[in-house]
Design a protein around this motif. Structure first.
Motif, PDB file in Angstrom:
ATOM      1  N   ALA A 208      14.263 -13.490  14.848  1.00 51.18           N
ATOM      2  CA  ALA A 208      13.200 -12.546  15.200  1.00 51.18           C
ATOM      3  C   ALA A 208      13.174 -11.353  14.250  1.00 51.18           C
ATOM      4  O   ALA A 208      12.111 -10.905  13.820  1.00 51.18           O
ATOM      5  N   MET A 209      14.348 -10.823  13.910  1.00 52.52           N
ATOM      6  CA  MET A 209      14.423  -9.677  12.991  1.00 52.52           C
ATOM      7  C   MET A 209      13.850 -10.037  11.627  1.00 52.52           C
ATOM      8  O   MET A 209      13.018  -9.313  11.078  1.00 52.52           O
ATOM      9  N   THR A 210      14.333 -11.145  11.069  1.00 48.87           N
ATOM     10  CA  THR A 210      13.900 -11.509   9.716  1.00 48.87           C
ATOM     11  C   THR A 210      12.420 -11.868   9.685  1.00 48.87           C
ATOM     12  O   THR A 210      11.766 -11.727   8.650  1.00 48.87           O
ATOM     13  N   GLY A 211      11.883 -12.303  10.814  1.00 47.01           N
ATOM     14  CA  GLY A 211      10.452 -12.592  10.875  1.00 47.01           C
ATOM     15  C   GLY A 211       9.587 -11.345  10.878  1.00 47.01           C
ATOM     16  O   GLY A 211       8.375 -11.428  10.662  1.00 47.01           O
ATOM     17  N   CYS A 212      10.195 -10.187  11.117  1.00 46.40           N
ATOM     18  CA  CYS A 212       9.441  -8.926  11.198  1.00 46.40           C
ATOM     19  C   CYS A 212       9.574  -8.068   9.945  1.00 46.40           C
ATOM     20  O   CYS A 212       8.932  -7.018   9.846  1.00 46.40           O
ATOM     21  N   ILE A 213      10.445  -8.470   9.010  1.00 50.11           N
ATOM     22  CA  ILE A 213      10.674  -7.633   7.830  1.00 50.11           C
ATOM     23  C   ILE A 213      10.098  -8.301   6.588  1.00 50.11           C
ATOM     24  O   ILE A 213       9.716  -9.469   6.610  1.00 50.11           O
ATOM     25  N   GLU A 226      25.838  -5.858  16.854  1.00 48.66           N
ATOM     26  CA  GLU A 226      25.168  -4.807  16.067  1.00 48.66           C
ATOM     27  C   GLU A 226      24.730  -5.351  14.708  1.00 48.66           C
ATOM     28  O   GLU A 226      25.472  -6.080  14.053  1.00 48.66           O
ATOM     29  N   PHE A 227      23.537  -4.943  14.304  1.00 53.19           N
ATOM     30  CA  PHE A 227      22.987  -5.377  13.019  1.00 53.19           C
ATOM     31  C   PHE A 227      22.427  -4.167  12.274  1.00 53.19           C
ATOM     32  O   PHE A 227      21.924  -3.220  12.893  1.00 53.19           O
ATOM     33  N   LEU A 228      22.533  -4.208  10.956  1.00 54.21           N
ATOM     34  CA  LEU A 228      21.923  -3.182  10.119  1.00 54.21           C
ATOM     35  C   LEU A 228      20.838  -3.838   9.279  1.00 54.21           C
ATOM     36  O   LEU A 228      21.068  -4.884   8.662  1.00 54.21           O
ATOM     37  N   ILE A 229      19.662  -3.224   9.263  1.00 56.44           N
ATOM     38  CA  ILE A 229      18.535  -3.756   8.498  1.00 56.44           C
ATOM     39  C   ILE A 229      18.177  -2.743   7.425  1.00 56.44           C
ATOM     40  O   ILE A 229      17.898  -1.570   7.721  1.00 56.44           O
ATOM     41  N   MET A 230      18.215  -3.165   6.183  1.00 53.89           N
ATOM     42  CA  MET A 230      17.899  -2.302   5.050  1.00 53.89           C
ATOM     43  C   MET A 230      16.432  -2.485   4.683  1.00 53.89           C
ATOM     44  O   MET A 230      15.977  -3.603   4.441  1.00 53.89           O
ATOM     45  N   LEU A 231      15.683  -1.388   4.647  1.00 56.50           N
ATOM     46  CA  LEU A 231      14.246  -1.422   4.372  1.00 56.50           C
ATOM     47  C   LEU A 231      13.980  -0.724   3.041  1.00 56.50           C
ATOM     48  O   LEU A 231      13.969   0.506   2.954  1.00 56.50           O
ATOM     49  N   SER A 232      13.768  -1.511   2.003  1.00 58.46           N
ATOM     50  CA  SER A 232      13.517  -0.956   0.671  1.00 58.46           C
ATOM     51  C   SER A 232      12.142  -0.312   0.611  1.00 58.46           C
ATOM     52  O   SER A 232      11.180  -0.820   1.199  1.00 58.46           O
ATOM     53  N   SER A 233      12.045   0.806  -0.099  1.00 56.89           N
ATOM     54  CA  SER A 233      10.766   1.507  -0.329  1.00 56.89           C
ATOM     55  C   SER A 233      10.045   1.805   0.980  1.00 56.89           C
ATOM     56  O   SER A 233       8.815   1.741   1.054  1.00 56.89           O
ATOM     57  N   ALA A 234      10.807   2.114   2.029  1.00 58.06           N
ATOM     58  CA  ALA A 234      10.209   2.422   3.331  1.00 58.06           C
ATOM     59  C   ALA A 234      10.535   3.855   3.716  1.00 58.06           C
ATOM     60  O   ALA A 234      11.706   4.232   3.799  1.00 58.06           O
ATOM     61  N   ASP A 235       9.495   4.675   3.946  1.00 59.95           N
ATOM     62  CA  ASP A 235       9.712   6.029   4.439  1.00 59.95           C
ATOM     63  C   ASP A 235       9.902   5.980   5.943  1.00 59.95           C
ATOM     64  O   ASP A 235       9.916   4.899   6.556  1.00 59.95           O
ATOM     65  N   GLN A 236      10.021   7.166   6.571  1.00 65.03           N
ATOM     66  CA  GLN A 236      10.312   7.174   8.004  1.00 65.03           C
ATOM     67  C   GLN A 236       9.211   6.503   8.819  1.00 65.03           C
ATOM     68  O   GLN A 236       9.493   5.693   9.711  1.00 65.03           O
ATOM     69  N   ALA A 237       7.957   6.790   8.509  1.00 71.03           N
ATOM     70  CA  ALA A 237       6.846   6.216   9.284  1.00 71.03           C
ATOM     71  C   ALA A 237       6.834   4.693   9.160  1.00 71.03           C
ATOM     72  O   ALA A 237       6.672   3.970  10.154  1.00 71.03           O
ATOM     73  N   GLY A 238       7.020   4.195   7.937  1.00 68.65           N
ATOM     74  CA  GLY A 238       7.036   2.755   7.742  1.00 68.65           C
ATOM     75  C   GLY A 238       8.215   2.104   8.434  1.00 68.65           C
ATOM     76  O   GLY A 238       8.095   1.023   9.031  1.00 68.65           O
ATOM     77  N   ALA A 239       9.375   2.755   8.371  1.00 66.52           N
ATOM     78  CA  ALA A 239      10.566   2.212   9.012  1.00 66.52           C
ATOM     79  C   ALA A 239      10.399   2.153  10.523  1.00 66.52           C
ATOM     80  O   ALA A 239      10.816   1.182  11.165  1.00 66.52           O
ATOM     81  N   LEU A 240       9.790   3.182  11.107  1.00 65.34           N
ATOM     82  CA  LEU A 240       9.590   3.195  12.557  1.00 65.34           C
ATOM     83  C   LEU A 240       8.626   2.096  12.994  1.00 65.34           C
ATOM     84  O   LEU A 240       8.800   1.490  14.055  1.00 65.34           O
ATOM     85  N   ARG A 241       7.601   1.819  12.180  1.00 64.71           N
ATOM     86  CA  ARG A 241       6.673   0.732  12.512  1.00 64.71           C
ATOM     87  C   ARG A 241       7.401  -0.607  12.520  1.00 64.71           C
ATOM     88  O   ARG A 241       7.216  -1.427  13.428  1.00 64.71           O
ATOM     89  N   ILE A 242       8.241  -0.828  11.508  1.00 64.71           N
ATOM     90  CA  ILE A 242       8.985  -2.090  11.447  1.00 64.71           C
ATOM     91  C   ILE A 242       9.980  -2.173  12.595  1.00 64.71           C
ATOM     92  O   ILE A 242      10.143  -3.234  13.225  1.00 64.71           O
TER      93      ILE A 242
END
Length: 317
Positions: A208-213, A226-242
């Motif tokens: 489910a996680m990988t399908g959303c990123i 626990e999982f950590l997801i790294m979001l490249s080139s994502a600001d706070q607004a973009g990260a919160l949407r993901i």
């Protein structure tokens, strides 16, 4: 064995009524032995797939004009290209009796002639075993950095990848965000439904996680649930949407067993890189935001900036 995907076998009937295989009449490779010897030696110098293709392209251009190469290996999700794509292509399936090593496509702006294809096929014979060895090395390295249960990256991969991305983001002034995710009440899943169900939940949650990123983002198993997801080139607004998309995607997962049905939720902490951050500081802020999300009732997303705003309110600023 190198199988050309563009040819078909047939026979010709000559005047003496002897049937001669078409392969005996086809053009033979016209390659100097020293070219093959040099190429074979060069291909033994690396186990990195991208370097192997670059060496092969550079060396074969002494014998045949080729603009670029593309290698695809669907079982490993590999798609690599070197040089440039052009209008005309020649495609080959690389395979031994035991191993499939992908499909190799040659590109150039003009049509390939029969004697040029014969030269390519002669040159490909030197690539078969170096390519097989490079693929095995790639698979071994991928396994070394992957969590065996879920397929997510492991802690070794996390430290290696995130450290590099933090430095690159600072150097180029780019955004970078991380999400720290925890599956809510996961101990109850193991206690009430058994560890096999717990394993299934973990695996489906990663799907489910990988399908959303995005393809540029990466998911790592940080420990336990626990999982950590790294979001490249994502600001706070973009990260919160993901993050919200991931939270909802996990919330839609349903599991059934003899002991009943099960639905899981996730709490997520989000942090965005400051130019003064170390990797550890970025992860720590995401972890602190996660614990605020859990203390606030779970099944929600909290960012590090939400925490700062709350602290300012408590200080009366």
């Amino acid at each position: 064995m190198v199988s050309p995907l563009h040819t078909n076998g047939r026979a010709e009937l000559r005047d003496d009524k002897v049937i001669t295989p078409f392969g005996d009449l086809a053009p033979r490779p016209d390659i100097r032995p020293e070219v093959l010897l040099r190429l074979s030696g060069k291909l033994q110098t690396t186990l990195e797939l991208s370097q192997l293709l670059e060496i092969f392209l550079e060396e074969i251009q002494q014998a045949v004009l080729v603009d670029g190469l593309t290698l695809t290996h669907d079982p490993s999700g590999i798609s690599l290209a070197t040089g440039r794509n052009s209008l005309h292509t020649a495609n080959y399936r690389m395979q031994t009796q035991q191993d499939y090593m992908g499909d190799l496509t040659f590109h150039r702006s003009t049509r390939f002639r029969e004697h040029e294809l014969a030269n390519i096929e002669g040159l490909l014979s030197t690539l078969v075993y170096p390519l097989r060895n490079a693929l095995r090395y790639h698979e071994a390295m991928a396994a070394a950095f992957r969590d065996p249960l879920t397929g997510a990256g492991n802690r070794v991969a996390l430290d290696k990848t995130l450290g590099r991305e933090v430095e690159l983001a600072k150097r180029h002034g780019q955004s970078l965000s991380v999400l720290m995710l925890d599956l809510d009440h996961f101990k109850q899943v193991n206690d009430e439904f058994g560890h096999s169900m717990g394993d299934k939940v973990l695996k489906e949650a990663v799907v489910a996680m990988t399908g959303c990123i995005r393809q540029t983002d990466m998911c790592f198993r940080y420990g336990g649930e626990e999982f950590l997801i790294m979001l490249s080139s994502a600001d706070q607004a973009g990260a919160l949407r993901i993050a919200e998309r991931i939270r909802m995607g996990i919330g839609r997962l349903m599991f059934t067993s003899e002991k009943g049905s099960l639905q899981v939720t996730a709490s997520i902490g989000c942090a965005t890189l400051n130019m003064t951050d170390t990797m550890e500081e970025l992860v720590q802020r995401a972890d602190e935001a996660l614990y605020v999300a859990k203390d606030s009732g779970r099944n929600r997303v909290i960012s590090d900036l939400d925490m700062e705003f709350t602290e300012r309110e408590e200080d009366g600023e």
